[in-house]
Motif scaffolding. Structure first.
Motif, PDB file in Angstrom:
ATOM      1  N   GLY A 150       1.527 -15.113 -69.147  1.00  0.00           N
ATOM      2  CA  GLY A 150       2.073 -15.997 -70.186  1.00  0.00           C
ATOM      3  C   GLY A 150       0.985 -16.415 -71.150  1.00  0.00           C
ATOM      4  N   ASP A 151       0.745 -17.729 -71.237  1.00  0.00           N
ATOM      5  CA  ASP A 151      -0.257 -18.267 -72.156  1.00  0.00           C
ATOM      6  C   ASP A 151      -1.612 -18.456 -71.481  1.00  0.00           C
ATOM      7  OD1 ASP A 151       1.563 -18.300 -74.216  1.00  0.00           O
ATOM      8  OD2 ASP A 151       2.141 -20.384 -73.917  1.00  0.00           O
ATOM      9  N   TRP A 152      -1.845 -17.798 -70.358  1.00  0.00           N
ATOM     10  CA  TRP A 152      -3.114 -17.919 -69.628  1.00  0.00           C
ATOM     11  C   TRP A 152      -3.699 -16.547 -69.357  1.00  0.00           C
ATOM     12  CZ3 TRP A 152      -5.496 -22.506 -68.316  1.00  0.00           C
ATOM     13  CH2 TRP A 152      -4.728 -23.664 -68.532  1.00  0.00           C
ATOM     14  N   PHE A 153      -5.015 -16.488 -69.310  1.00  0.00           N
ATOM     15  CA  PHE A 153      -5.754 -15.303 -68.923  1.00  0.00           C
ATOM     16  C   PHE A 153      -6.469 -15.659 -67.628  1.00  0.00           C
ATOM     17  CE2 PHE A 153      -9.514 -12.473 -69.274  1.00  0.00           C
ATOM     18  CZ  PHE A 153      -8.855 -11.266 -69.413  1.00  0.00           C
ATOM     19  N   ASN A 154      -6.210 -14.923 -66.538  1.00  0.00           N
ATOM     20  CA  ASN A 154      -6.779 -15.221 -65.227  1.00  0.00           C
ATOM     21  C   ASN A 154      -7.777 -14.137 -64.828  1.00  0.00           C
ATOM     22  OD1 ASN A 154      -4.941 -17.409 -64.980  1.00  0.00           O
ATOM     23  ND2 ASN A 154      -3.383 -15.996 -64.266  1.00  0.00           N
ATOM     24  N   VAL A 155      -8.920 -14.565 -64.288  1.00  0.00           N
ATOM     25  CA  VAL A 155      -9.935 -13.637 -63.801  1.00  0.00           C
ATOM     26  C   VAL A 155     -10.277 -14.033 -62.369  1.00  0.00           C
ATOM     27  CG1 VAL A 155     -12.191 -12.595 -64.206  1.00  0.00           C
ATOM     28  CG2 VAL A 155     -10.895 -13.508 -66.141  1.00  0.00           C
ATOM     29  N   TYR A 156     -10.328 -13.047 -61.477  1.00  0.00           N
ATOM     30  CA  TYR A 156     -10.614 -13.286 -60.063  1.00  0.00           C
ATOM     31  C   TYR A 156     -11.891 -12.533 -59.685  1.00  0.00           C
ATOM     32  CZ  TYR A 156      -5.663 -14.373 -60.445  1.00  0.00           C
ATOM     33  OH  TYR A 156      -4.452 -14.875 -60.860  1.00  0.00           O
ATOM     34  N   PHE A 157     -12.898 -13.250 -59.216  1.00  0.00           N
ATOM     35  CA  PHE A 157     -14.175 -12.666 -58.801  1.00  0.00           C
ATOM     36  C   PHE A 157     -14.264 -12.690 -57.277  1.00  0.00           C
ATOM     37  CE2 PHE A 157     -14.928 -14.274 -63.012  1.00  0.00           C
ATOM     38  CZ  PHE A 157     -15.842 -13.414 -63.591  1.00  0.00           C
TER      39      PHE A 157
END
Length: 140
Positions: free
Chosen positions: A36-43
């Motif tokens: 949606g209106d978010w960008f998620n990054v998983y490290f």
């Protein structure tokens, strides 16, 4: 003279290139998604002390630095030590469409999660257009 070679030498070299070694840890692996209106990054950062994580953003460059140290128990003798230790770093170049001032970060179960909202100026919006006969109209 016949020279014997180790048939696993090349396989070990390729494995070290991707998995890293104790002297040169591997890169942090990531996943990223737009939700949606978010960008998620998983490290992926298993075994990292959350206090060792350093996260900075400068001119749309996100830098992550973390350290994993071997836990040495007094009197214990290491038999195998394959897990990469040391300092891990990763940089991501973020687009101008992300609002890094509102970035959220959490660390749970060995995963650093960053949530970055899409900036208001990058979201689609309606533009009103002036019409010569009836005034302003909004076009969908």
């Amino acid at each position: 003279m016949l020279m014997r070679t180790d048939p696993f030498r090349e396989m070990d070299r390729v494995f070290e290139q991707f998995a890293g070694t104790a002297g040169r840890p591997a890169v942090m692996h990531i996943d990223a998604e737009r939700d949606g209106d978010w960008f998620n990054v998983y490290f992926d950062m298993p075994g990292v002390d959350p206090g060792s994580i350093d996260l900075t953003v400068e001119r749309n460059v996100l830098s992550v630095r973390a350290e994993r140290r071997r836990q040495v128990k007094e009197g214990a003798e290491p038999v195998i030590a394959e897990r990469p230790m040391g300092v891990f770093t990763r940089q991501l170049f973020l687009g101008d469409t992300l609002d890094t001032d509102k970035l959220e970060a959490t660390y749970e179960s060995g995963v650093l999660t960053l949530r970055i909202p899409i900036s208001e100026s990058a979201k689609p919006r309606r533009i009103s257009i002036a019409s010569g006969d009836t005034g302003r109209k909004q076009i969908a």
